[in-house]
Design a protein around this motif. Structure first.
Motif, PDB file in Angstrom:
ATOM      1  N   ARG A   7      14.144  44.115   6.067  1.00  0.00           N
ATOM      2  CA  ARG A   7      13.419  44.820   7.128  1.00  0.00           C
ATOM      3  C   ARG A   7      11.932  44.554   6.931  1.00  0.00           C
ATOM      4  N   THR A  34       9.702  48.895  12.115  1.00  0.00           N
ATOM      5  CA  THR A  34      10.248  47.783  11.342  1.00  0.00           C
ATOM      6  C   THR A  34      11.355  47.118  12.144  1.00  0.00           C
ATOM      7  N   LEU A  60      19.303  41.576   6.224  1.00  0.00           N
ATOM      8  CA  LEU A  60      19.194  42.510   5.094  1.00  0.00           C
ATOM      9  C   LEU A  60      17.745  42.864   4.769  1.00  0.00           C
ATOM     10  N   ALA A  63      14.526  43.714  11.693  1.00  0.00           N
ATOM     11  CA  ALA A  63      15.183  42.770  10.802  1.00  0.00           C
ATOM     12  C   ALA A  63      14.404  41.461  10.807  1.00  0.00           C
ATOM     13  N   HIS A  98      17.824  46.311   3.115  1.00  0.00           N
ATOM     14  CA  HIS A  98      18.989  47.075   3.556  1.00  0.00           C
ATOM     15  C   HIS A  98      20.100  46.935   2.521  1.00  0.00           C
ATOM     16  N   THR A  99      20.653  48.042   2.060  1.00  0.00           N
ATOM     17  CA  THR A  99      21.759  48.010   1.107  1.00  0.00           C
ATOM     18  C   THR A  99      23.068  47.955   1.884  1.00  0.00           C
ATOM     19  N   PRO A 100      23.740  46.817   1.841  1.00  0.00           N
ATOM     20  CA  PRO A 100      24.973  46.657   2.620  1.00  0.00           C
ATOM     21  C   PRO A 100      26.176  47.313   1.938  1.00  0.00           C
ATOM     22  N   GLN A 133      11.413  47.037   3.544  1.00  0.00           N
ATOM     23  CA  GLN A 133      12.530  47.517   2.731  1.00  0.00           C
ATOM     24  C   GLN A 133      13.683  46.532   2.803  1.00  0.00           C
TER      25      GLN A 133
END
Length: 105
Positions: free
Chosen positions: A95, A18, A93, A20, A36-38, A34
């Protein structure tokens, strides 16, 4: 053109990895893998907005335009119907898993 996820094959050149969304090359297609949880609260708000407009795992995306190197934004077609311009920070954020395009070997 609406392709079901069953018609999408992982691009062999990417080795199934994967990346960005902003790193996806111009014209490339991918499936959202997915989100991304920042850690940053502002970026969490951005992530919620992306989810609300349909950036969800399993959705197809295609990069339709990019600004010159080092510049923003990137234009992304979501699900073959809607086009969004995202800043690099926003696209980072998401992927994605690149997929082979029709006619690719």
């Amino acid at each position: 053109m609406n392709l079901g996820n069953a018609d999408l094959e992982p691009a062999a050149a990417w080795g199934g990895a994967t990346l960005a969304l902003h790193a996806l090359p111009m014209g490339a297609r991918a499936v959202i893998d997915q989100l991304h949880t920042p850690a940053n609260a502002d970026d969490r708000e951005v992530l919620l907005r992306l989810i609300e407009i349909g950036f969800l795992p399993g959705e197809t995306v295609r990069v339709v335009a990019k600004a010159r190197t080092g510049r923003e934004p990137v234009a992304v077609r979501l699900g073959g119907q809607s086009t969004f311009a995202l800043r690099e920070r926003e696209a980072a954020l998401v992927r994605v898993r690149p997929v082979a395009t029709e006619g690719a070997a």
